[in-house]
Design an enzyme around this catalytic site. Structure first.
Site, mmCIF file in Angstrom:
data_model
loop_
_atom_site.group_PDB
_atom_site.id
_atom_site.type_symbol
_atom_site.label_atom_id
_atom_site.label_comp_id
_atom_site.label_asym_id
_atom_site.label_seq_id
_atom_site.Cartn_x
_atom_site.Cartn_y
_atom_site.Cartn_z
ATOM 1 C CE LYS A 157 -33.073 -5.068 11.423
ATOM 2 N NZ LYS A 157 -34.218 -4.147 11.421
ATOM 3 C CE1 TYR A 202 -19.513 -2.971 -20.928
ATOM 4 C CE2 TYR A 202 -19.297 -3.085 -18.534
ATOM 5 C CZ TYR A 202 -19.450 -3.713 -19.755
ATOM 6 O OH TYR A 202 -19.537 -5.078 -19.818
#
Length: 821
Positions: A491, A716
């Site tokens: 999965k 940033y």
């Protein structure tokens, strides 16, 4: 090598059932990897978790007609074409046949053992000796109790030298290998911690390895490994053996006096028995230097002049230990094994090609094969037979000798005299929706072809080591009872590793079940040819028609889902459809409560539409010692539920399972009928000192370096301001690729140029910055985000999360590359 079947009967001292007529040129131990079935003898090996006898009927339908067995056959006298040879031990019989062939080989046989470096030494010796001599060597890393005899079967007096690699993992194994190898010259590379778990100390393991040289005339080793030196002196000092050694700091036959690194090369100089010697290699790491010294010393021992050796050492190639599987252009899948070209490695690569289900069409691009020991005509006739039997749809041959032998090949074929000629012809539109295997000698530079065929989407790569996956699977198998089945979890894109590629390797290695989270994951696997049973853990009521159409098996976890599915089956006229019942023993997520089981069983007794394949539960804290009492409570509750199912439904075929990866290792008494293997398959565990190997490595490259002055900021928000001059590297990996933003501002780090360096400033969407001040780092250098040097567990610890999250967060835009030895 060919043996008549009646000769094999005598060699293995077996009892023949059947006609005993025919010649054998191929030996097979893996039922999935046959090449020329009519000339193949299958040895039905048995182990704790496998029995080759179970695959005999399958191989009979494929054309194999000779079987070496240890279980008396159910022999049908009407099947006159088959021969069964009954022996006490099929592995011992395999060794006997290998020993017989070894005894026919009258040329020098070199054997290499040691904890590390065996394969590199073997490949470098082959590279150099093949320039002048015909050399046969062990394929890849065939150095086990099965791999060594398969390698010995390849020996033929058409070759001038044989090189055999031998490894061990437990006491007693080398004694058995020595009896069949009997090398003329032996090399032991070193002694280390690899496979230490079955030995009390390094000395015991070293003694076991050195047993390989019992009949050798010459032993080559490094005196700096004190244990090796001591044992060899004790055992063989007074023998007639020639003991040839080297050292960095002791008296030795080859005394290394200077090792100097010059850019990307290393100069090694010293004195060999009074002669000043030197050589240069295009590598700088210590392991390569030591491996190269062993190679140099062996070449001196067999009489090659120092100047000739030095000329060859200067141009030795790196050894590609693994073939790679990559996404290609136009929905192609590329298998790149373009580093050597010989019959054995071609056979291995073709086997790997046939394990893949991504596309139906298969194309082989092959270069000339050198030093095969065969005539051109015989060699390419054999290659043609191999690729015909492997159902290759398109064959492209590159090289002068292939061009000359084009008439030996059938079907869709094209030939070019050189790689340059092919590249002039190449067009991206010529390859669509196909599997493409590149198999070429290094001199043909097939990497240029690979670059054109690969789908270039990102400089960052998640490498998945398929051999590590298999190693981890086999480790967990070793913890199980022989009849315990395995359900493998694929999965969430197989924990980020790629559902189809992982499912392919799991199906090839005979796991019993796969499990996915959602229906569409199961559908994708079915559409790519995966045939294993697949459990869907979170099916939706609206997907029931899709589940049955694709033969998926739903997890049923509540009454609403149960009644809806039964109603759909009745309406569709479907009976005995497989389902899996989930029981909630304390996780409190999905599942029937134990108090609801009796009512469920009463309904199940009356319903024909459903067949209960398995009943299972999920442990809430199997990895946590502090929660062991709760785990035992869950197991006890599950046992009570199990008894109710057994007593009410009276169906012995129902499988019961509760253990996950950590549970397999910690609660062996709760194996029941099946276990579910998830994160452990990828080498992640909380248990120390296991042989698990992490399967994933996340890397990128430095795209730019720049100087930062005092007071200047990075990224940033100006979160990093230089307090002194510094240098940074920019990496094209950001939070959109799965690099968590919380690792910025010096909380996380990467590995580059033998150093861990911090991530500085805020992590951006598509890139991040690292502090490389004071390090000699240039643009284009590889950076490890996690792998051998930075464990996933380390990153998870910094973030206060679990390794699952780190793996599954890797974005789909990061290129996956699958490697296999």
């Amino acid at each position: 090598m060919k043996l008549r079947i009646d000769e094999i009967v005598k060699i293995v001292e077996g009892k023949l059932y059947g006609n005993g007529i025919g010649d054998i040129s191929q030996i097979l131990t893996d039922s999935r990897s046959y090449c020329m079935p009519g000339e193949t003898a299958f040895f039905a090996l048995k182990g704790p978790h496998h029995n080759g006898h179970e695959f005999i009927n399958q191989l009979k339908t494929k054309g194999v007609n000779c079987f070496i067995i240890s279980e008396k056959p159910v022999y049908n006298s009407k099947e006159k074409e088959f021969s069964f040879i009954l022996v006490k031990d099929t592995l011992a019989a395999l060794h006997q046949v290998a020993a017989f062939n070894r005894n026919q080989f009258n040329k020098p046989l070199i054997s290499i053992t040691g904890s590390n470096g065996k394969t590199i030494i073997k490949e470098w010796l082959s590279q150099i000796l093949s320039k002048k001599y015909k050399v046969i060597r062990s394929p890849k890393s065939y150095n086990s109790q099965v791999g060594v005899p398969l390698s010995l079967w390849l020996l033929d007096n058409e070759f001038d030298y044989g090189i055999i690699e031998a490894g061990i993992s437990k006491p007693g194994e080398m004694e058995r290998l020595e009896k069949i190898v009997q090398p003329n010259i032996g090399i032991i590379s070193n002694i280390g911690e690899a496979h230490q778990e079955n030995f009390t100390n390094l000395e015991e393991k070293a003694r076991e390895k050195i047993r390989l040289f019992k009949s050798a005339n010459t032993i080559i080793y490094c005196r700096d490994h004190q244990i090796i030196d001591q044992i060899i002196q004790e055992e063989y000092k007074n023998s007639q053996k020639q003991l040839i050694n080297w050292s960095f700091n002791k008296n030795a036959d080859l005394a290394i006096q200077k090792v100097k690194v010059i850019e990307a090369r290393t100069l090694v100089s010293g004195e060999y028995k009074g002669e000043t010697v030197s050589f240069e290699i295009p590598f700088t790491d210590q392991a390569s230097v030591e491996n190269a010294i062993h190679v140099f010393l062996l070449l001196k021992v067999i009489g090659i002049p120092s100047l000739s050796i030095a000329g060859e050492m200067k141009v030795i190639d790196p050894v590609a230990m693994r073939l790679e599987l990559k996404k290609g252009i136009n929905n192609c899948t590329i298998i790149n094994d373009s580093y050597n070209s010989d019959l054995v490695s071609l056979s291995i690569a073709l086997d790997f090609l046939n394990q893949q289900h991504q596309q139906e069409k298969k194309t082989l691009i092959l270069s000339d094969i050198f030093q095969s020991g065969r005539t051109e005509s015989d060699l390419y006739k054999h290659v043609s037979e191999m690729i015909t039997k492997q159902n290759i749809d398109q064959f492209i041959g590159i090289g002068e000798t292939l061009y000359r032998n084009a008439d030996k090949f059938q079907g869709n074929k094209k030939f070019f005299k050189s790689s340059d000629e092919f590249l002039k012809y190449f067009s991206r539109n010529q390859f669509k929706n196909e599997l493409v295997l590149l198999k070429g000698a290094r001199s043909f530079e097939f990497e240029r072809i690979s670059e054109l065929l690969e789908f270039q989407i990102h400089e960052s790569v998640l490498k998945i080591n398929l051999n590590a996956l298999v190693n981890n699977l086999n480790y967990y198998r070793s913890l199980l009872k022989p009849k315990t089945k395995i359900m493998a979890m694929v999965k969430a894109f197989a924990y980020g590793s790629g559902s189809l590629e992982v499912a392919n390797i799991l199906e090839f290695h005979h796991v019993d079940y796969l499990a996915v989270a959602f229906t569409d994951e199961g559908v994708a696997l079915r559409e790519e040819g995966i045939s294993l049973p697949i459990m869907v853990m979170s099916p939706k009521p609206g997907n029931m028609h899709i589940i049955t159409r694709y033969s998926l098996e739903p997890e049923i976890y509540n009454r609403k889902m149960f009644h809806a599915f039964v109603s759909y089956l009745k309406t569709s006229g479907i009976r005995s459809y497989p389902i899996h019942i989930k029981i909630d023993t304390g996780m409190h997520r999905l599942g029937f409560l134990p108090s609801e089981v009796e009512e469920l069983l009463n309904e199940l007794k009356q319903i024909e539409e459903i067949e209960v394949k398995s009943v299972f539960s999920h442990l809430a804290g199997s990895e946590n010692h502090d929660l062991d009492s709760f785990t035992f409570q869950q197991i006890d509750q599950f046992k009570i539920v199990r008894e109710k199912f057994i007593n009410t439904l009276n169906d012995p075929k129902i499988l019961f399972h509760i253990l996950n990866s950590e549970g397999i290792a910690r609660f062996p008494e709760a194996q029941f009928d099946m276990v579910r293997l998830g994160i452990g398959l990828h080498g992640i565990t909380t248990k120390p000192n296991t042989p698990l190997i992490p399967s994933s490595t996340f890397t990128s490259t430095i795209t730019q370096t720049r100087k930062i002055n005092t007071g200047e900021s990075i990224g940033y928000g100006r979160r990093e301001v230089a307090i002194s001059p510094m240098e940074i590297g920019v990496i094209p990996v950001g939070y959109a690729d799965g690099l968590n933003r919380k690792l910025g501002n010096r909380k996380g780090y990467v590995y580059v140029n033998h150093s861990k360096v911090p991530i500085v400033g805020e992590i951006c969407m598509d890139m991040c910055m690292i502090d490389i001040t004071g390090l000699d780092i240039t643009e284009g250098e590889q950076v490890e985000i996690f792998g051998k040097n930075i464990k996933i567990q380390e990153i998870a610890s910094i973030l206060g999360t679990i390794p699952y999250e780190i793996l599954t967060a890797i974005s789909g835009r990061v290129k996956r590359v699958y490697e296999q030895e």
